[in-house]
Design an enzyme around this catalytic site. Structure first.
Site, PDB file in Angstrom:
ATOM      1  N   ALA A  51      99.333 114.611  44.772  1.00 45.01           N
ATOM      2  CA  ALA A  51     100.434 114.653  45.447  1.00 45.01           C
ATOM      3  C   ALA A  51     101.337 113.401  45.273  1.00 45.01           C
ATOM      4  O   ALA A  51     100.915 112.598  44.959  1.00 45.01           O
ATOM      5  CB  ALA A  51      99.839 114.800  47.097  1.00 45.01           C
ATOM      6  N   GLN A  79     102.041 110.902  47.254  1.00 45.22           N
ATOM      7  CA  GLN A  79     101.372 109.462  47.562  1.00 45.22           C
ATOM      8  C   GLN A  79      99.876 109.351  47.107  1.00 45.22           C
ATOM      9  O   GLN A  79      99.123 108.983  47.619  1.00 45.22           O
ATOM     10  CB  GLN A  79     101.320 109.312  48.973  1.00 45.22           C
ATOM     11  CG  GLN A  79     102.692 108.884  49.565  1.00 45.22           C
ATOM     12  CD  GLN A  79     103.009 107.370  49.035  1.00 45.22           C
ATOM     13  OE1 GLN A  79     102.433 106.609  48.695  1.00 45.22           O
ATOM     14  NE2 GLN A  79     104.524 107.197  48.769  1.00 45.22           N
ATOM     15  N   SER A  80      99.706 109.843  45.698  1.00 47.11           N
ATOM     16  CA  SER A  80      98.646 109.878  45.262  1.00 47.11           C
ATOM     17  C   SER A  80      97.811 108.493  44.724  1.00 47.11           C
ATOM     18  O   SER A  80      98.591 108.016  44.222  1.00 47.11           O
ATOM     19  CB  SER A  80      98.403 110.760  44.035  1.00 47.11           C
ATOM     20  OG  SER A  80      97.254 110.555  43.106  1.00 47.11           O
ATOM     21  N   ASN A  81      96.725 108.306  45.366  1.00 53.37           N
ATOM     22  CA  ASN A  81      96.045 107.057  44.984  1.00 53.37           C
ATOM     23  C   ASN A  81      95.437 107.266  43.634  1.00 53.37           C
ATOM     24  O   ASN A  81      95.327 106.212  43.087  1.00 53.37           O
ATOM     25  CB  ASN A  81      94.847 106.779  45.913  1.00 53.37           C
ATOM     26  CG  ASN A  81      95.245 106.434  47.548  1.00 53.37           C
ATOM     27  OD1 ASN A  81      96.025 105.758  47.917  1.00 53.37           O
ATOM     28  ND2 ASN A  81      95.036 107.690  48.348  1.00 53.37           N
ATOM     29  N   VAL A 130      96.528 108.816  41.040  1.00 53.35           N
ATOM     30  CA  VAL A 130      97.638 108.632  40.161  1.00 53.35           C
ATOM     31  C   VAL A 130      98.116 107.080  39.969  1.00 53.35           C
ATOM     32  O   VAL A 130      98.302 106.640  38.705  1.00 53.35           O
ATOM     33  CB  VAL A 130      98.841 109.492  40.133  1.00 53.35           C
ATOM     34  CG1 VAL A 130     100.131 109.049  39.471  1.00 53.35           C
ATOM     35  CG2 VAL A 130      98.555 111.010  40.283  1.00 53.35           C
TER      36      VAL A 130
END
Ligand SMILES: *Cc1c(COP(=O)(O)O)cnc(C)c1O
Length: 351
Positions: A88, A90-92, A94
């Protein structure tokens, strides 16, 4: 050769050997297991502990670091030169993948799904996205509802055709390779509980793309450690999440040679999702504020805040016995706080 004695001896920490899998060191590990004294006293119920996987040390930390140790290990063993993954906005995951790529001298390409409706204009530039750019990742955005792993695989094919050597990491790093990272965490928890002569009665955590819970359940099972793991869903309905987690439990268990694991070992509560993925419920915001103000701990509004809201709800419901030792697995995510400043600052005046 297996003798009868092997079957009688409890397997314990030594029952799980992950040495055969390629792995790189990205984490500080073992992460601390700390008491939450003020919170435990406040509730007057179980003894609450926190396993600090927010402190893995890679690019502000979090649970994806452990998975990436095995995923990047495999990428290097296949001579990859670029990591391709998705999440998503705000992916942690990635963000940590981008940091891992820097650490190992690889490139990183991330696909970000606009999964959360109704967000402000800063959502795509601040928090984790800002850090993705800090780590030099190249990014593409996608609209909500696509099969994001398929989108990423299409990019992998394109890069291969251009002569690159991409390594594909599924969303959240959640496959059997990534889940090995949480078998390691299970091992760490067992070692910490043995060292302190402290039984762990429950582990509570937020569950999303399933690799964290699956790795813990498979790792604990391999060690004959009968500690229940409560996954607090951040997105999906209970039945869907149980099925998804159990699917990966079985694959992970097969990988580590632990045999089939009953679905009853996968426990999920979907009572804290609120309106959906990435949308904090009132209970999420309360939990984030409570951890900050009572323990100086930063949770996040997407994952660990919902997980912690689950723990708080269970304590209030009388789920635990007085004297139970309950470990909350802090999976990280505080970088996303900056993408949720508006909704959180509305709670700053509360006690
Ligand atoms: C990804 C993530 C989780 C969920 O872990 P899964 O393995 O995807 O289930 C929990 N907390 C944070 C902060 C995360 O980034």
């Amino acid at each position: 050769m297996r003798t009868e004695a092997d079957h009688i001896l409890p397997k314990g920490v030594s029952g799980l050997n992950l040495d055969e899998f390629p792995r790189v060191t990205l984490s500080h590990g073992p992460t601390p297991l700390e008491p939450m004294p003020r919170l435990s006293e406040h509730f007057g119920g179980p003894n609450i502990f926190i396993k600090r996987d927010d402190c893995t040390g890679l690019g502000t930390g979090g649970n994806k670091t452990r998975k990436l140790e095995f995923l990047v290990g495999e990428a290097l063993s296949e001579n990859a030169d670029i990591l391709v993954t998705q999440g998503a906005v705000q992916s942690n995951h990635v963000r940590q993948t981008a940091a891992a790529a820097c650490r190992m001298g690889l490139d990183c390409h991330g696909l970000l799904e606009r999964r959360v409706p109704g967000v402000g204009k800063d959502y795509e530039t601040t928090g984790n996205v800002f850090l993705d750019h800090m780590f030099g990742a190249t990014l593409e955005f996608r609209e909500a509802g696509l099969d994001m792993n398929a989108e990423a695989l299409a990019v992998v094919e394109k890069l291969s055709a251009e002569g690159r050597r991409p390594y594909f990491i599924p969303g959240g790093g959640s496959n059997a390779t990534g889940a090995l990272g949480y078998a390691v965490c299970a091992q760490e928890l067992m070692a910490q509980s043995e060292e302190r002569k402290m039984n762990i009665d429950w582990i509570v955590m937020g569950t999303g793309s399933t690799g964290t819970q699956a790795g813990l359940v498979a790792g604990l099972f391999a060690m004959d450690a009968d500690i229940p793991v409560m996954g607090i869903s951040v997105r999906q309905k209970r039945d869907v999440q149980i099925k998804a987690v159990h699917g990966l439990v079985e694959k992970t268990s097969a990988k580590i040679g632990a045999g089939s694991i009953p679905v009853a070992k996968v426990i999920v509560d979907d009572g804290y999702v609120g309106d959906g993925y990435g949308i904090p419920a009132q209970s999420t915001l309360e939990a984030v504020m409570m951890a900050a103000r009572m323990e100086g701990i930063l949770l996040d509004p997407v994952y660990s805040g919902k997980g912690f809201a689950g723990l708080v709800g269970m304590v209030r419901d009388g789920f635990f016995k007085a004297g139970d030792n309950v470990v909350f697995l802090h999976t990280g995510g505080s970088a996303a706080l900056f993408a949720y400043q508006d909704v959180l600052s509305g709670h700053f005046s509360q006690g």
